[in-house]
Design a protein around this motif. Structure first.
Motif: not given
Length: 48
Positions: A23-33
């Motif tokens: 489920l991990g992703y980059y918020r706004n293309g630069k913040y890893p979640i």
């Protein structure tokens, strides 16, 4: 075999492998979640 891509979650600070995160992703293309935070805060994304 994919290479490890170790990131630090922007929300909780936990280190995780982005390539193994379901489920991990980059918020706004630069913040890893991480998976945990992505799952926990999922309802915020669904409202947008």
């Amino acid at each position: 075999m994919t290479e490890e891509k170790i990131e630090t979650c922007f929300i909780c600070g936990k280190k995780f492998d982005m390539n193994k995160a379901e489920l991990g992703y980059y918020r706004n293309g630069k913040y890893p979640i991480c998976d945990f935070c992505a799952d926990f805060y999922r309802f915020y994304n669904e409202e947008l």
